[in-house]
Structure formats: C-alpha cells, structure tokens
Scaffold this motif. Structure first.
Motif, PDB file in Angstrom:
ATOM      1  N   ASP A  74       0.817  -1.214   0.000  1.00  0.00           N
ATOM      2  CA  ASP A  74       0.000   0.000   0.000  1.00  0.00           C
ATOM      3  C   ASP A  74       0.853   1.267   0.000  1.00  0.00           C
ATOM      4  O   ASP A  74       1.908   1.324   0.637  1.00  0.00           O
ATOM      5  CB  ASP A  74      -0.938   0.019   1.216  1.00  0.00           C
ATOM      6  N   TYR A  75       0.344   2.265  -0.707  1.00  0.00           N
ATOM      7  CA  TYR A  75       1.061   3.532  -0.796  1.00  0.00           C
ATOM      8  C   TYR A  75       0.964   4.297   0.527  1.00  0.00           C
ATOM      9  O   TYR A  75      -0.127   4.527   1.050  1.00  0.00           O
ATOM     10  CB  TYR A  75       0.471   4.391  -1.922  1.00  0.00           C
ATOM     11  N   ARG A  76       2.116   4.660   1.051  1.00  0.00           N
ATOM     12  CA  ARG A  76       2.221   5.563   2.202  1.00  0.00           C
ATOM     13  C   ARG A  76       3.128   6.686   1.759  1.00  0.00           C
ATOM     14  O   ARG A  76       4.322   6.457   1.513  1.00  0.00           O
ATOM     15  CB  ARG A  76       2.915   4.869   3.375  1.00  0.00           C
ATOM     16  N   PRO A  77       2.626   7.917   1.634  1.00  0.00           N
ATOM     17  CA  PRO A  77       3.485   8.981   1.108  1.00  0.00           C
ATOM     18  C   PRO A  77       4.636   9.302   2.054  1.00  0.00           C
ATOM     19  O   PRO A  77       4.501   9.218   3.269  1.00  0.00           O
ATOM     20  CB  PRO A  77       2.527  10.167   0.999  1.00  0.00           C
ATOM     21  N   ALA A  78       5.763   9.661   1.456  1.00  0.00           N
ATOM     22  CA  ALA A  78       6.893  10.139   2.258  1.00  0.00           C
ATOM     23  C   ALA A  78       6.432  11.344   3.072  1.00  0.00           C
ATOM     24  O   ALA A  78       5.473  12.034   2.708  1.00  0.00           O
ATOM     25  CB  ALA A  78       8.051  10.503   1.336  1.00  0.00           C
ATOM     26  N   ALA A  79       7.141  11.611   4.150  1.00  0.00           N
ATOM     27  CA  ALA A  79       6.705  12.676   5.053  1.00  0.00           C
ATOM     28  C   ALA A  79       6.837  14.054   4.413  1.00  0.00           C
ATOM     29  O   ALA A  79       5.980  14.920   4.589  1.00  0.00           O
ATOM     30  CB  ALA A  79       7.518  12.624   6.346  1.00  0.00           C
ATOM     31  N   GLY A  80       7.879  14.279   3.666  1.00  0.00           N
ATOM     32  CA  GLY A  80       8.149  15.629   3.181  1.00  0.00           C
ATOM     33  C   GLY A  80       7.969  15.772   1.680  1.00  0.00           C
ATOM     34  O   GLY A  80       7.112  15.128   1.066  1.00  0.00           O
TER      35      GLY A  80
END
Lengths: 413, 413
Positions: free
Chosen positions: A265-271
C-alpha cells in the motif's frame, strides 16, 4: 533614443561583474544566441561531469551508484539548490518529471486541500501546457472540477468561493510581463484559493521569493535560464505548511515513505519526497545540476540588473534603428513589469526570424506574429545587443522575410 | 545435478552466437554482474553518442536541434524501435516519462474506454509502483473507481462486469515467473475488461508479442534489459484500435495535435503522440536509443535460448554446490514459466548479498528474504555462472552474512 555607441557598450561589457561567466559556456564566436529563454546554452563543465557519471558511476559503479554515487538523493539535493534560487527553504523543492507532470501534481494536490471547491482558474493565453493539464484534470474528475480561463486583467475579480486553485505563470512566456507574485497570492488567499505558480521563465532570470510571497505551490523547468540541457528535469515547490496534507495523485514508488520496503500500500513520504513519482533520469539530473551550480555562483541581483539593462539597451536600439519598420513592442517597457526577454510583434515575424537565424541571430517565433529575444545575463554581452539590432534592421530593409522557403511554417522554430 | 565443468561451460561460451556482444559493454574484468535486470550495463557506444548530442547538438546546434537533430521526433523514432522488440507495429509505442507516469496514462486511458465499470484490478505482490499508481487514481476519482488486488491465482476468477482494467506484470519482479499474456488477455476481454501489461522485466529479455496477444496497453522501463542508463525514459504501448478513443488524462503540450500552434484548448494528437506529455529529456533519450540499437542487433530467439540456458546452468550448479545451505528456489524451474532471473529465498538473504557484493558478485536483494540474480544474455558468460555459484557457496560456508555491518539494512541494495 539614446545613441548607444559600440564603444559605450563595450565599456559596459568591461565593467560587467558577470562578464567572467561567458567563458563558462560553449558558444561559437559570431553567434548571437538570444534564445536562452527557450534552451539555455551548454555549460563547459557539463560534458566532463556527464562523462564521470556515465563511465564512472554507471559504467563502473553500476547499480551500487544509487547509493554510492548518491543518485537516490539527487532529486532532493538538486531541489535544495534550486530552492536557494527561489526564496524557498531546503526540503521545499524537489526535482522530478516534466513541468507538465509537476503541474498535474501541484494542481491535484491543491484540489485535495480545497475539496469543497470546484474551479481551477487561469488566464487566457497562459502557456498552453498549464491550461491543457487543467483541462485533463477537469475531464478526469467527472464533473467534480472545472477548468476555467478568463482574460488576464479579469483574474483577480474572478476569485470567489468556487475557486480552489489559481494557476499563473510569473513571467509570461510570450510578452515577458511579470505578475506580482506576492500581491496575487495575497488576493487569492483572501478569497480562500491556493495558487500554483509556473516559474519556467523566472527561475534564474530574476529574484524569486516564494516564501516571501507566502506561495503555496510552484513548478518550473530546468532547460531555460537554468541551463540544464534539452528537456532537463523540472521541479516542484510545495510550501512546508502544505506538505503533510497535500496528497500526490501520482503516487509512484519513489514518493513512498519506504520505496525499498516494497509494501503493498502507498504511504506517502513525510516531506517533499512524496512529490517524486517514478525513477528519475540520472543523466538528465547530472546535466541539470551542472547548470544549477553555475547559476548559484552568480549574484541574482547582478543578474537582474544586467537583464534589465540589456533589455533597455535592446529597446533603445530598436527605437533608434528600426523605427518605421513595422515592429510593435509587446513586452512592458517598465523595468519592474518585465522579465528577461523582449518581444515584438511584426506582421512578417515568422519570415524575419528565419532570415535572422540564417544570418547567425537565434531568437524564436511564437504564433501568430511574435518575435522573442531572450536575454541571458550569464553569457550575453551589451555589444551583442547592437549586433542583433543591426541585423534585424538589415533583414527588414532587405525585406528578407519575403523568401519562398518560409511560406510554410516549420513545426518548431 | 549435471556436473557442469569449467571446460564444458567455456565450450558453451565459445559456441555462443551472442558472445560478441560482451565487448560492446563496459564491464571490468572479474566483476560478476548479475543485476542487469535492475540496471543494465553501459554500452560502449553510449558515451561517444552522448558527447555528440551534448557538444554538437546542444552546444553548437542549440535550440535549432529540436528540428535539425530530430530531437522532436525522437520519442516516436525510439518508440518504433522498441515496438519492433515487442511485437507491436510502428506508431503503437512512444517513449516518454517514467514507467509510473505511463502506468497512470495507460490505466486512466483504459478507464476512459470503460466508463461504466469501476474496478482497477491487480495481483497482491505486484511491483509496488503499479499498485500505488492504481491507488492514487482511485483516491482522486472520488469514489468512482476502486483499486483492488487479489491473490495471483485468484485474478482470472475475479474478472467480472465491474472490472474495467486489469494491471499485471508479464514477468514478476521478484520471482521472475511469466504470465501467459495471450491467455490472460483473452480471459480479460471475454469479461469485457482491458489489460495494462507492465513489461519492465520482459522487454529485451524474452520475445514479447503484444499484437499476437491482442494486448490493449503496455508500459515498461528502459534501464533494465534495454541498457538505457539509470532512470532511462520509459515507454507506453497503446494498440492502434484504441488510440483514437483513449483520452490521456496527462494532456501536456507535447501530446497536442499542434504543440507549436500554442492553442488555448487541448486537442489530442491523432496517434500515439497523444501519450506524450511534457518535454522529454534529450540526453536520457540519446542513451536509451544506444541501448535499444544494440539490442536490436541481437536475435531475440537467441537471447531467450541463452537466457534459459544460463538459468538452467545456474540452478543446476546451485543444486550441486549449495544443497543444504538454506536456499529455496523462488523462480519457476520450468523454462516456459521463467523470465530472465533466478531468485532464491534464504533467511540470511540480505547479509549474503552484502557479502557477495564485497567479493565482486552483484545481484540484488528484495525484502524480506529474496536474492535475485539477473541473467543478461548480451554480456554474461556461461562460465560466470560457475564463478557466481562458487562464490555463493564460499560466502555461505564462511557464514559471511554474520557481519555486524549488515545488521542494519541500507535503503537501496
């Protein structure tokens, strides 16, 4: 009508604090290259750096160079260098994809922050790809959002509670007119809208102050004033305050929080890294970084001062030498409102530009009748302005536009 | 258990019809590079061609090279060369953007052809970016479409009247298992769905017959078996029959019917060019074309035959030399079901790969426990298989995985 003499212009060149940069570019003597706003010239350092990347990093290091030669962090590293040119903070700019693709990311991210609003607004006559990308988003939204353009002077009045995002180019690609980024952004924010700025014709040409203007999103290209090479990668700016909430629709693996965890599943990078998508071209990035590094050595205030001075000299000489030859100035004469190009309309614009190219002056033509002359302070000289205008007069006096070869317009000019 | 002797393998190398290609790559002697399925090696011809592009076309030709050096038609020209490797017709493949971005184009175009259906289907464990892009599209659709993954063996049974588009990778990135493109496409069509094939691990590694399989859309990357360089541009295939109706959501100016007319409204190009978006990197395209040209000189049947033979030798030697050392074969042993890599699971996989790299064998590791060994017939030798397996045995017998430096996994391995 100032009567610029060659001697006076050569004196300006001798005193030019940016004069030393010209030797840093490959430019054949005798060529008048007034198209660096379309494709910047080749920095001398680029070839040897590319050779190191190709033979050393790719050829010898192979896959290990993603870490060993720091390829993996290049989008952020080069982005931080671009941020320094744009009044942005480290971690607010990343290099990726093309300007068009970054427009898509920025507009859709802005829409995700204004889910209750349905209009993407721009001005008629904006650079086509900006508006085309808006139209593609609207078409895909299934009626949820609408792309709308209004006359340039009507943009601010159109800002109402329907407008989610305003898409504008800071320096207009055709006229070179400059928008007041801070004032427009303030008005948009007052109306509850966000703004996506296209900086393609401003980055490297004039001081840009994204955070000073409280900007939301911006995009821009690397191959014009930044001298990053043909089709160089583009960049995207996302203000720190929006990064955690702005969702990239183009959710590729390079924007994942842990690309090499290969999660389902896609988890966006924090920045800002969440605005990466696919694997970036290392060769293209290398050439771009050479251009950026060179630009970073120059003082942006000196670049702006020389850009404006070159423009004044060019317009003065046109007034003096080409009066009555059919040219109409399209660019603003006022320094504060002008970017780093001078555009004239002429009924025979296409033929004139073809004739100029044959004689060693390269500018470009934008339909239906605009001649653009780009002013790149890092490698143009004041005396070049005299040579250019003399050639323009010659071509017009000889009616050299009237050539059967140029009756049919080429696709790219 | 075949008892491959060095002499026998060297005899195979002597008789190898592809042997001459190895000299066309920069590969240092002694290196065992079994990671060309992640980043292909550097063709010798690439550097001189790049130098010509940089110094000649960019440095001298400047903006005029868009026409003069045929930069503007390169995406189509190189696309046609790739089409020839994939069983596609000229005008069905174009080079653009990254694989991730092309997945977005292909999936959204397929959705535009199946407006009454709402599911994008894939298999669990597909390459992450394929699924992430599906998820981004679903999120932006506002509930109109849904991204769904099912177990690999359940994919065909899941095809019902809800499924608009099935997204599959022909050769699985981890196991190297091959999907039957023709059979799967037929089943999907019977259910009224379209298929997007990811060819990243098949193009240049085995014969692909897109039109023979009646394929709809495909994408793939240029930096693996095609040897186009790190982050090389990707490509997209759209079957001729779909081109007029398939709308690209990423409607950038390079995909416009007349990019240089600078019209206000998007009108897609008639053919595959509508799947272009922004300005492509000319340097990246140049390196890719060198890799494609080299590949086109080789016979694909010979590539497939050698790829399978290398795999059989590698597995035979592993059976013989590494039995009882903890390896479990992940790739299919059956030739017909195997792509051009051999993967093994091992509880100490990460440490083993690090130890191998230190000793000159480069493969890669995919979490949680898979070692991948890529077989690239253009530059690997049969004798390399013996050297590689000997090294694997050495590392395991010495328990060289048990090194404190490798307790923490690096981000890219």
């Amino acid at each position: 009508m100032s009567g610029w003499s060659r001697a006076a212009l050569e004196a300006l060149d001798r005193d030019d604090p940016l004069a030393r940069f010209r030797a840093g570019f490959q430019l054949r003597e005798g060529l008048l290259y007034l198209d660096g706003n379309s494709l910047g010239a080749l920095p001398q350092r680029t070839m040897s750096r590319l050779e190191q990347t190709v033979r050393g990093e790719w050829g010898e290091g192979l896959i290990t160079s993603w870490l060993g030669a720091e390829w993996i962090t290049a989008p952020r590293r080069v982005g931080d260098k671009i941020a320094a040119l744009l009044g942005a903070a480290p971690g607010e700019v990343i290099v990726a994809d093309s300007t068009s693709v970054n427009l898509f990311k920025a507009i859709t991210a802005a829409l995700s922050l204004r889910p209750e609003r349905g209009v993407i607004l721009s001005e008629a006559g904006n650079f086509p790809t900006d508006v085309y990308m808006m139209q593609g988003i609207a078409a895909f939204s299934g009626g949820r959002v609408r792309a709308e353009t209004v006359a340039p002077e009507a943009v601010l009045a159109r800002l109402d509670s329907d407008v989610a995002v305003l898409v504008l180019t800071q320096v207009h690609y055709k006229s070179g007119a400059v928008r007041d980024m801070a004032a427009v952004t303030r008005r948009a924010h007052e109306a509850g809208a966000l703004v996506v700025w296209d900086l393609s014709h401003s980055a490297g040409a004039l001081p840009v102050d994204l955070n000073g203007a409280d900007a939301d999103f911006a995009v821009g290209c690397g191959y014009k004033f930044l001298n990053g090479g043909p089709g160089a990668p583009a960049y995207i700016f996302v203000a720190q305050r929006h990064q955690a909430a702005a969702m990239p629709v183009l959710s590729g693996w390079m924007g994942h929080a842990e690309p090499f965890a290969f999660e389902d599943d896609y988890r966006p990078a924090a920045g800002i890294e969440r605005f990466l998508c696919g694997t970036p071209s290392v060769l293209a990035m290398t050439a771009l970084e050479c251009g950026i590094d060179l630009m970073a050595e120059a003082d942006m205030a000196a670049i702006r001062a020389k850009s404006l001075a070159l423009g004044r000299v060019f317009m003065d000489l046109m007034d003096e030498q080409c009066a009555g030859l059919g040219f109409t100035l399209v660019s603003p004469r006022d320094d504060a409102q002008r970017g780093s190009q001078i555009a004239y309309a002429h009924p025979h614009g296409y033929g004139i530009m073809q004739a100029l190219k044959e004689r060693g002056l390269i500018g470009d033509f934008r339909a239906p009748d605009v001649l653009r002359f780009g002013l790149t302070p890092l490698y143009l000289r004041y005396a070049d302005m005299l040579d250019a205008v003399s050639l323009i007069r010659e071509v017009c006096e000889a009616r050299a536009w009237d050539d059967p070869r140029w009756k049919v317009r080429a696709a790219v000019t």
